[in-house]
Design an enzyme around this catalytic site. Sequence first.
Site, mmCIF file in Angstrom:
data_model
loop_
_atom_site.group_PDB
_atom_site.id
_atom_site.type_symbol
_atom_site.label_atom_id
_atom_site.label_comp_id
_atom_site.label_asym_id
_atom_site.label_seq_id
_atom_site.Cartn_x
_atom_site.Cartn_y
_atom_site.Cartn_z
ATOM 1 N N GLU A 168 27.575 38.459 26.176
ATOM 2 C CA GLU A 168 27.953 37.072 25.755
ATOM 3 C C GLU A 168 27.166 36.813 24.465
ATOM 4 O O GLU A 168 27.664 36.206 23.393
ATOM 5 C CB GLU A 168 27.678 35.954 26.766
ATOM 6 C CG GLU A 168 28.870 36.098 27.879
ATOM 7 C CD GLU A 168 28.865 37.174 28.904
ATOM 8 O OE1 GLU A 168 27.764 37.807 28.972
ATOM 9 O OE2 GLU A 168 29.892 37.298 29.495
ATOM 10 N N HIS B 172 31.462 29.874 38.997
ATOM 11 C CA HIS B 172 32.693 29.949 38.365
ATOM 12 C C HIS B 172 33.055 28.335 38.123
ATOM 13 O O HIS B 172 34.477 28.106 38.242
ATOM 14 C CB HIS B 172 33.782 30.767 39.070
ATOM 15 C CG HIS B 172 33.480 32.100 38.953
ATOM 16 N ND1 HIS B 172 32.461 32.953 39.597
ATOM 17 C CD2 HIS B 172 34.084 33.250 37.984
ATOM 18 C CE1 HIS B 172 32.919 34.500 39.275
ATOM 19 N NE2 HIS B 172 33.420 34.608 38.191
#
Lengths: 331, 325
Positions: free
Chosen positions: B60, B127
């Site tokens: 990322e 999540h």
Amino acid sequence: MQKDETGQKHPAGLTREQLLELYYYLRLTRACDDAILRLYKQGKMVGGAYTGNGNEATAVGSSYALRREDYLFPMHRDLGAHLVKGQSLRNIFFQQLGRAGSLTRGRDGTGHYADPELRIYGNVSHLAAMIPVAVGAALASRMKKQNAVVLNYIGDGGCNVGDFHEGLNMAAVMKLPFVLIVENNQFAYSTPVARQHAAARISDRAAGYGIPGFTIDGTDVLQVFETTRTAVERARRGEGPTLIESVTMRMHGHSASDDASYVPGDLLESWRSKDPLARFEAVLVSGYSLTTAEKESTGQRIHDEIEEAIHAAMEDPAPLPETATEGVYAL
Amino acid sequence: MATMTYIEALARGMWEEMERDPSVFLIGEDIGAYGGAFKATKGFLEHFGEERVIDSTLSEAAIVGASVGAALLGMRPVAEMQFADFVTCGFNQLVVNAAKTHYRWHLPVPMVVRLPTGGYIHGGPYHSESPEAWFFHVPGLKIVAPSTPHDAKGLMKAAIRDNNPVIFLEFKYLDRRMKGDVPEEDYTVPIGKGVVRREGSDLAVLTYGSTVHFALDAAERLSKQEGIEASIVDLRSLAPLDKELIRDVVRQTGKALVVHEDHLTGGVGAEIAAWITEDSFQALDAPVRRIGAADVPIPFAPPLEEVVLPTTAGIFKAMHDLARY
């Protein structure tokens, strides 16, 4: 070593004129750093002062391998690379002194500027954070078919930040035109290199990315130049990145406020005998008949250029307070 | 006009901008051949090719950092974080580089970071994250949060055309549940402009994302059961905030409730509530109220998640109590 028809040796294929240019940049870098330290001690500097004393051959020799269209992403000990890439002394000192007319208009200092015309994009204080950014520049440059190479630098401390791994790995996987130089100058602030790496050579990491890695003598400007040129040419051919560990010594403290008393005296002394300027000057004197007059005229030219830039910076106003809130967002 | 799901609409926005502007490209994990974890980029690789639809390494920081570098050279990257939760790994690049570059260098950094956001999907602590407050605090970033397919397309196109780093919140809960009319022609929804979804004079609810729909449901029930009429403001952008609209609606109603899915403490709602109190204290008939997730990680099992995240029933009660204050 190449020789021309007169028998003159041309190390790294460089002419005497080019060798003298390298010599000029090595001395200019050292003299600029000395001037920055002097301004700091006189209380004229804004913020800290970071020199590249001991690193001149690495900064100058590596950036000398770049073309005009290539991109430079230097670090805080790479003043020599800024200068070789074409940065003016005026802009260097305006930045150092936080002037209104500086490239960042006083919003940031030192080498933390960008100059898109010269394709120089400076560092941030979070060392290694610019590695992924430089990799993105390499990606965009390839998309734009510029046939350019990105040269980026990090240190023996900064190469332990995760961005080093993520950036270099991405560049390797995508075969981007990217060259990363690790300036192993023995200390990350006060932490010796043995407390940063268990491995003997930082360049051994290259194998883990499937790219070439070299460890070189970072005080030998010609060795630095030749190795970087090889890496830059490879990158330009589309064969991907190279990792170069350039071994040097940080001859000053981390910044001007650091007396570096943690550095063993005999270690400093042993590196003093490998001073990058003195080494290269000896090569030029013995092999290229560098004269005393040439040495002196180079010194005078550098002195005058630096004094002129400092004078201009002192004359330039500080930024206006009301500009502080401008430009957070682009239009 | 076409009927589309929320995720189809935001994908349509990306597609149209890629057709319009060759400097737009996509980078992210599994976005190419696989089409993305949520299939937002399904078919993009086949149409635009692998140079503009880049399946990246699992990195990322490198995805966001490389986007900054590409943007500095005049490209317009659209980076996908597979889940908003994983932007923590790219946080340094957003805060240190993306946000501060224009102020320091006076160079635009036109990039979009897509963050599939939020809970109500039983995704557990890793999540279900709502990341907006982390970035709301940072000068130099823009944040958009569409709640409808129309706005998902229009804000995506505006975000891609913007010359700043834009964080694009995609509410996973809405991806396929929310369908709506989406114009087929080229349009943008301006960044920094909210919209009144329902008009009412008794109180104002200021919200964004999934909770816009919960608040609208609660407002209808409140109207039918109690005759209380609430204005519902969909903020759509968090940075910059549409303070003009907030001021107008709060001064018309005298009562304000801020609702978001993100944690209550230090959330966007805290800033909105503080600003309303400073700006419109004389117009207030009650303290500004806030609803957000409880200050715990978003738990996995449905009965736990349900008591942590805001619900229509909880919003209904808060609206009712505020109206009766």
